[in-house]
Motif scaffolding. Structure first.
Motif, PDB file in Angstrom:
ATOM      1  N   ASN A 104       0.870  -1.198  -0.357  1.00 46.36           N
ATOM      2  CA  ASN A 104      -0.026  -0.044   0.026  1.00 46.36           C
ATOM      3  C   ASN A 104       1.022   1.152  -0.038  1.00 46.36           C
ATOM      4  O   ASN A 104       1.395   1.540   1.085  1.00 46.36           O
ATOM      5  CB  ASN A 104      -0.919  -0.168   1.091  1.00 46.36           C
ATOM      6  CG  ASN A 104      -1.901   1.114   1.051  1.00 46.36           C
ATOM      7  OD1 ASN A 104      -1.685   2.267   0.718  1.00 46.36           O
ATOM      8  ND2 ASN A 104      -3.203   0.854   1.393  1.00 46.36           N
ATOM      9  N   LEU A 105       0.980   1.597  -1.290  1.00 45.17           N
ATOM     10  CA  LEU A 105       2.126   2.881  -1.397  1.00 45.17           C
ATOM     11  C   LEU A 105       1.632   4.068  -0.653  1.00 45.17           C
ATOM     12  O   LEU A 105       2.487   4.877  -0.158  1.00 45.17           O
ATOM     13  CB  LEU A 105       2.327   3.150  -2.918  1.00 45.17           C
ATOM     14  CG  LEU A 105       3.452   2.330  -3.436  1.00 45.17           C
ATOM     15  CD1 LEU A 105       3.343   2.290  -4.941  1.00 45.17           C
ATOM     16  CD2 LEU A 105       4.880   2.662  -2.835  1.00 45.17           C
ATOM     17  N   GLU A 106       0.504   4.228  -0.736  1.00 48.26           N
ATOM     18  CA  GLU A 106      -0.198   5.574  -0.006  1.00 48.26           C
ATOM     19  C   GLU A 106       0.232   5.567   1.373  1.00 48.26           C
ATOM     20  O   GLU A 106       0.539   6.574   2.151  1.00 48.26           O
ATOM     21  CB  GLU A 106      -1.831   5.303  -0.037  1.00 48.26           C
ATOM     22  CG  GLU A 106      -2.581   6.740   0.031  1.00 48.26           C
ATOM     23  CD  GLU A 106      -2.208   7.809  -1.244  1.00 48.26           C
ATOM     24  OE1 GLU A 106      -1.957   7.362  -2.322  1.00 48.26           O
ATOM     25  OE2 GLU A 106      -1.907   8.834  -0.665  1.00 48.26           O
ATOM     26  N   ASN A 107      -0.042   4.429   1.994  1.00 49.08           N
ATOM     27  CA  ASN A 107       0.241   4.284   3.575  1.00 49.08           C
ATOM     28  C   ASN A 107       1.965   4.438   3.702  1.00 49.08           C
ATOM     29  O   ASN A 107       2.326   4.922   4.717  1.00 49.08           O
ATOM     30  CB  ASN A 107      -0.028   2.949   4.374  1.00 49.08           C
ATOM     31  CG  ASN A 107      -1.765   3.035   4.299  1.00 49.08           C
ATOM     32  OD1 ASN A 107      -2.206   4.095   3.996  1.00 49.08           O
ATOM     33  ND2 ASN A 107      -2.416   2.109   4.584  1.00 49.08           N
ATOM     34  N   LEU A 108       2.799   3.835   2.922  1.00 45.63           N
ATOM     35  CA  LEU A 108       4.077   3.836   2.815  1.00 45.63           C
ATOM     36  C   LEU A 108       4.520   5.240   2.873  1.00 45.63           C
ATOM     37  O   LEU A 108       5.488   5.639   3.489  1.00 45.63           O
ATOM     38  CB  LEU A 108       4.746   2.859   1.755  1.00 45.63           C
ATOM     39  CG  LEU A 108       6.302   3.028   1.670  1.00 45.63           C
ATOM     40  CD1 LEU A 108       6.942   2.633   3.192  1.00 45.63           C
ATOM     41  CD2 LEU A 108       6.651   2.360   0.523  1.00 45.63           C
ATOM     42  N   LYS A 223      -5.300  -0.020   5.750  1.00 44.76           N
ATOM     43  CA  LYS A 223      -4.488   0.325   7.025  1.00 44.76           C
ATOM     44  C   LYS A 223      -2.911  -0.069   6.858  1.00 44.76           C
ATOM     45  O   LYS A 223      -1.928   0.467   7.327  1.00 44.76           O
ATOM     46  CB  LYS A 223      -5.078  -0.050   8.202  1.00 44.76           C
ATOM     47  CG  LYS A 223      -6.096   0.749   8.798  1.00 44.76           C
ATOM     48  CD  LYS A 223      -6.591   0.274   9.982  1.00 44.76           C
ATOM     49  CE  LYS A 223      -7.828   1.085  10.400  1.00 44.76           C
ATOM     50  NZ  LYS A 223      -8.387   0.669  11.731  1.00 44.76           N
ATOM     51  N   VAL A 224      -2.713  -1.269   6.202  1.00 43.01           N
ATOM     52  CA  VAL A 224      -1.376  -2.021   6.127  1.00 43.01           C
ATOM     53  C   VAL A 224      -0.336  -1.304   5.194  1.00 43.01           C
ATOM     54  O   VAL A 224      -0.996  -0.554   4.413  1.00 43.01           O
ATOM     55  CB  VAL A 224      -1.320  -3.281   5.878  1.00 43.01           C
ATOM     56  CG1 VAL A 224      -2.319  -4.279   6.931  1.00 43.01           C
ATOM     57  CG2 VAL A 224      -1.809  -3.595   4.560  1.00 43.01           C
ATOM     58  N   ILE A 225       0.841  -1.462   5.365  1.00 41.94           N
ATOM     59  CA  ILE A 225       1.639  -1.124   4.019  1.00 41.94           C
ATOM     60  C   ILE A 225       2.179  -2.339   3.508  1.00 41.94           C
ATOM     61  O   ILE A 225       2.042  -2.352   2.198  1.00 41.94           O
ATOM     62  CB  ILE A 225       2.968  -0.457   4.825  1.00 41.94           C
ATOM     63  CG1 ILE A 225       2.639   0.778   5.569  1.00 41.94           C
ATOM     64  CG2 ILE A 225       4.063  -0.198   4.031  1.00 41.94           C
ATOM     65  CD1 ILE A 225       3.786   1.705   6.429  1.00 41.94           C
ATOM     66  N   THR A 226       2.336  -3.502   4.148  1.00 40.99           N
ATOM     67  CA  THR A 226       2.699  -4.597   3.541  1.00 40.99           C
ATOM     68  C   THR A 226       1.977  -5.812   4.112  1.00 40.99           C
ATOM     69  O   THR A 226       2.026  -5.890   5.259  1.00 40.99           O
ATOM     70  CB  THR A 226       4.192  -5.117   3.358  1.00 40.99           C
ATOM     71  OG1 THR A 226       4.716  -4.947   4.694  1.00 40.99           O
ATOM     72  CG2 THR A 226       5.015  -3.982   2.428  1.00 40.99           C
TER      73      THR A 226
END
Ligand SMILES: *[C@@H]1O[C@H](CO)[C@@H](O)[C@H](O)[C@H]1NC(C)=O
Ligand SMILES: *[C@@H]1O[C@H](CO)[C@@H](O)[C@H](O)[C@H]1NC(C)=O
Ligand SMILES: *[C@@H]1O[C@H](CO)[C@@H](O)[C@H](O)[C@H]1NC(C)=O
Length: 247
Positions: A104-108, A223-226
């Motif tokens: 999830n690039l947005e969260n990253l 909510k996660v990144i990976t």
């Protein structure tokens, strides 16, 4: 940077059609590249031709001249680090991520742009603390005392996906030069970091770096990144679930 076997074209295509196709996130440029080794086996020439065709089409493949195998994963990671250090000096952050991951690039990006996120000597992901070295010769994770004598690894970041400030690749390559590489690429990076006196950082919300998720409801995925996906198809499903595009 996604290390991937030459024949894993389905994984590359799943990534290309999802998170790998993002070029701007929160106003910042993002690029996804794949690293493969040499094609092996009896029809390796044909496989190489296909790879070159794929490369002409997508312009996102890097190939290095090592034999692509599990035991050469550490070499692959060091090739990635060397490439980042020498060809990518303009990047602020980099990530090494496996080809079976949802990202999830947005969260990253939110994490990387946060004021508290250091831009130097920074590496984060799913932290591995106090891990004993596997001395069972039958295990895939076996590492001999000759290669790594200590009973435990220093804290390292799990190899499925770790993100780091882009000053680190050069330092890691330097630190690796007088170490014997062993097959646990992530623990090996941890050993290099320890030499450099750099400690992996705990993510502000460690639950954003997942391994497997029991259920992948949109609410949790957003909510996660990976997190690990079980198949290329599942990368696409996770993506669609979060972007709310129905299949
Ligand atoms: C990437 O996104 C663009 C639109 O932004 C789309 O036209 C293109 O088909 C996508 N590429 C892939 C491989 O899905
Ligand atoms: C790793 O790569 C080297 C260099 O290409 C090669 O000689 C060696 O056989 C490979 N090792 C394995 C286990 O594939
Ligand atoms: C997508 O989200 C829905 C609703 O939150 C959930 O029931 C479903 O299992 C998810 N599908 C996948 C493939 O993760």
């Amino acid at each position: 940077m996604v290390p991937v076997a030459p024949n894993q074209v389905a994984a590359r295509n799943a990534i290309r059609s999802t998170w790998g196709n993002e070029s701007t996130v929160q106003g910042k440029a993002v690029i996804t590249l794949f690293l493969v080794g040499l094609t092996g086996g009896s029809d390796s020439e044909k496989a190489q031709q296909q790879l070159e065709e794929e490369s002409r089409q997508h312009r996102d493949l890097l190939q290095s001249n090592f034999v692509d195998s599990y035991f050469n994963l550490t070499i692959k990671t060091m090739v990635i680090m060397d490439w980042l250090a020498t060809r990518c000096p303009q990047a602020t952050f980099s990530m090494k991520i496996d080809s079976d991951m949802y990202l999830n690039l947005e969260n990253l990006m939110t994490l990387l742009l946060a004021p508290n996120t250091p831009r130097q000597n920074y590496i984060t992901g799913f932290l591995m603390w106090d891990r004993p070295v596997n001395r069972n010769k039958k295990s895939k994770y076996y590492v001999s005392e000759e290669l790594y004598p200590e009973p435990k690894y220093p804290t390292y970041v799990m190899g499925v996906g770790y993100v780091f400030s882009n000053d680190l690749p050069k330092k890691i390559v330097e630190a690796s030069k007088d170490l014997k590489p062993f097959n646990m690429e992530d623990a090996f990076v941890g050993v290099c970091l320890k030499r450099l006196g750099i400690k992996p950082s705990r993510a502000p919300d460690p639950s954003q770096f997942r391994t497997f998720m029991k259920d992948s409801k949109r609410h949790d995925l957003s909510k996660v990144i990976t997190t690990i996906a079980r198949s290329p198809k599942q990368i696409i499903e996770f993506w669609q679930n979060v972007t709310k595009i129905s299949p």
